[in-house]
Design an enzyme around this catalytic site. Sequence first.
Site, PDB file in Angstrom:
ATOM      1  N   GLU A 179      -0.775  -2.012   5.105  1.00  0.00           N
ATOM      2  CA  GLU A 179       0.155  -1.987   6.254  1.00  0.00           C
ATOM      3  C   GLU A 179       0.010  -0.687   7.016  1.00  0.00           C
ATOM      4  O   GLU A 179       0.051  -0.664   8.242  1.00  0.00           O
ATOM      5  CB  GLU A 179       1.600  -2.169   5.771  1.00  0.00           C
ATOM      6  CG  GLU A 179       2.620  -2.351   6.904  1.00  0.00           C
ATOM      7  CD  GLU A 179       2.957  -1.082   7.662  1.00  0.00           C
ATOM      8  OE1 GLU A 179       3.124  -1.147   8.895  1.00  0.00           O
ATOM      9  OE2 GLU A 179       3.036  -0.002   7.042  1.00  0.00           O
ATOM     10  N   GLU A 180      -0.146   0.427   6.269  1.00  0.00           N
ATOM     11  CA  GLU A 180      -0.182   1.747   6.918  1.00  0.00           C
ATOM     12  C   GLU A 180      -1.406   1.879   7.831  1.00  0.00           C
ATOM     13  O   GLU A 180      -1.356   2.587   8.819  1.00  0.00           O
ATOM     14  CB  GLU A 180      -0.191   2.868   5.874  1.00  0.00           C
ATOM     15  CG  GLU A 180       1.034   2.887   4.958  1.00  0.00           C
ATOM     16  CD  GLU A 180       2.310   3.372   5.636  1.00  0.00           C
ATOM     17  OE1 GLU A 180       2.264   3.749   6.825  1.00  0.00           O
ATOM     18  OE2 GLU A 180       3.356   3.361   4.972  1.00  0.00           O
ATOM     19  N   HIS A 188       7.550   8.715   4.673  1.00  0.00           N
ATOM     20  CA  HIS A 188       6.322   9.519   4.747  1.00  0.00           C
ATOM     21  C   HIS A 188       6.559  10.984   4.412  1.00  0.00           C
ATOM     22  O   HIS A 188       5.716  11.829   4.703  1.00  0.00           O
ATOM     23  CB  HIS A 188       5.621   9.392   6.121  1.00  0.00           C
ATOM     24  CG  HIS A 188       5.141   8.002   6.419  1.00  0.00           C
ATOM     25  ND1 HIS A 188       4.164   7.735   7.358  1.00  0.00           N
ATOM     26  CD2 HIS A 188       5.473   6.803   5.887  1.00  0.00           C
ATOM     27  CE1 HIS A 188       3.941   6.410   7.404  1.00  0.00           C
ATOM     28  NE2 HIS A 188       4.737   5.835   6.524  1.00  0.00           N
ATOM     29  N   ASP A 244       0.803  -1.231   0.000  1.00  0.00           N
ATOM     30  CA  ASP A 244       0.000   0.000   0.000  1.00  0.00           C
ATOM     31  C   ASP A 244       0.832   1.275   0.000  1.00  0.00           C
ATOM     32  O   ASP A 244       1.986   1.290   0.421  1.00  0.00           O
ATOM     33  CB  ASP A 244      -0.958   0.024   1.198  1.00  0.00           C
ATOM     34  CG  ASP A 244      -0.251  -0.141   2.544  1.00  0.00           C
ATOM     35  OD1 ASP A 244       0.705  -0.943   2.627  1.00  0.00           O
ATOM     36  OD2 ASP A 244      -0.649   0.536   3.514  1.00  0.00           O
TER      37      ASP A 244
HETATM   38 ZN   LIG Z   1       4.805   3.821   6.374  1.00  0.00          ZN
HETATM   39 ZN   LIG Z   2       6.319   1.159   5.503  1.00  0.00          ZN
END
Ligand SMILES: [Zn+2]
Ligand SMILES: [Zn+2]
Length: 392
Positions: free
Chosen positions: A139-140, A365, A82
């Site tokens: 995952e996020e 990020h 993702d």
């Molecule tokens: Zn991340």
């Molecule tokens: Zn990551």
Amino acid sequence: MSEQTNTPAQNASLEQAMRDWRHDFHQHPELGFEENRTAAKVAQLLRDFGLEVHEGIGGTGVVGLLKRGTGNRAIGLRADMDALAIAERNSFAHRSQNPGKMHACGHDGHTSMLLGAARNLAETGQFNGTVIFIFQPAEEHGRGALAMIDDGLFDRFPMEAVYALHNLPSLPTGHFAIKSGSVMACEDNFEIIIRGKGTHAALPHLGIDPILIGAEIVTALQSVISRTFNPTENGVLSVTDFATNGLRNVIPDQVILRGDTRSFSPDIQELIERTMQRIAAGICAAHGAEFSFSYSREFVATINSPAETEAALAVAQELAGADKVIEDAKPIMASEDFGHMLQHKPGCYLLLGNGADGPGSVGLHSPDYDFNDELLPVGAAFWSRLVENQLP
Ligand SMILES: [Zn+2]
Ligand SMILES: [Zn+2]
């Protein structure tokens, strides 16, 4: 392990293929549980390599099976697919084509290097047993691993251990950081709603000022970490939002405090939750305000098991050289969805340096982040060698 094993590092066409896949994934980022294009491409490539492919596991998750020999042993290797809701600021050719979405955590790279390992092992792998390639969604969100587990990941595809790796900006390119025990923290979220009594700014004695109460609570919460648990334990409590419904000349009737805590064990989570509630209740009672408190567990801690950590460490040292491997790396207070898989299976989550300077050092990020393509052959070689060592 065979002398003839063709490692991805020596295989220019595989390296180019991984770059092409990575750039394509980077151009087409998809958010958690929406990885339809990404999952379809992963599934198609795995089929092209000759793997048995299972799609739609836990939403958009994909599992590929590669069997060799007669052995019953099996290990799982996991990549995340993702992207994030971040508008990319990079201008290179492979920048995101989906406005407001970006692979700012390198999951495009993790997916590509695991695909590279699948192709490499399918073509030349020398092992005996089953490799289970796990491509997980979301995952996020901290929800994708659980979704796959709830959908029968470990029942349908029995495995004795599971491994994952993540790139890490600030660690030199291709260096490894590995640690047994707790490596990533759990994440909990909280919300405290303080209900006072609104009034004219010039007539505070007619109201109950929730801003004053909120400020007291924010200050008092600083003692949760510093004064309620053993200083040798790690924890963080951050109030990240202080929202009121007041105006310039009106004392509001409500304040909402929100934030996030990180720690490494269920006992500490429980202690933080209990102490926060007591502090909020006590301060609100002292001022005659009402309050509500909610506390949710978002990510579990990521805890590596000793034998699997040892196995990963040996491969990293063999591939990179002992001087490029940090043993007993410091735990990170950020959180990782893979922790859910490690609650069910022994395994190891390790970090691979994305670069200590230059573009690779830009933080995860960040809208300027990009995965370092030099890691693709390193990661694929790591996975391939781990399989050959663990499934002899
Ligand atoms: Zn991340
Ligand atoms: Zn990551």
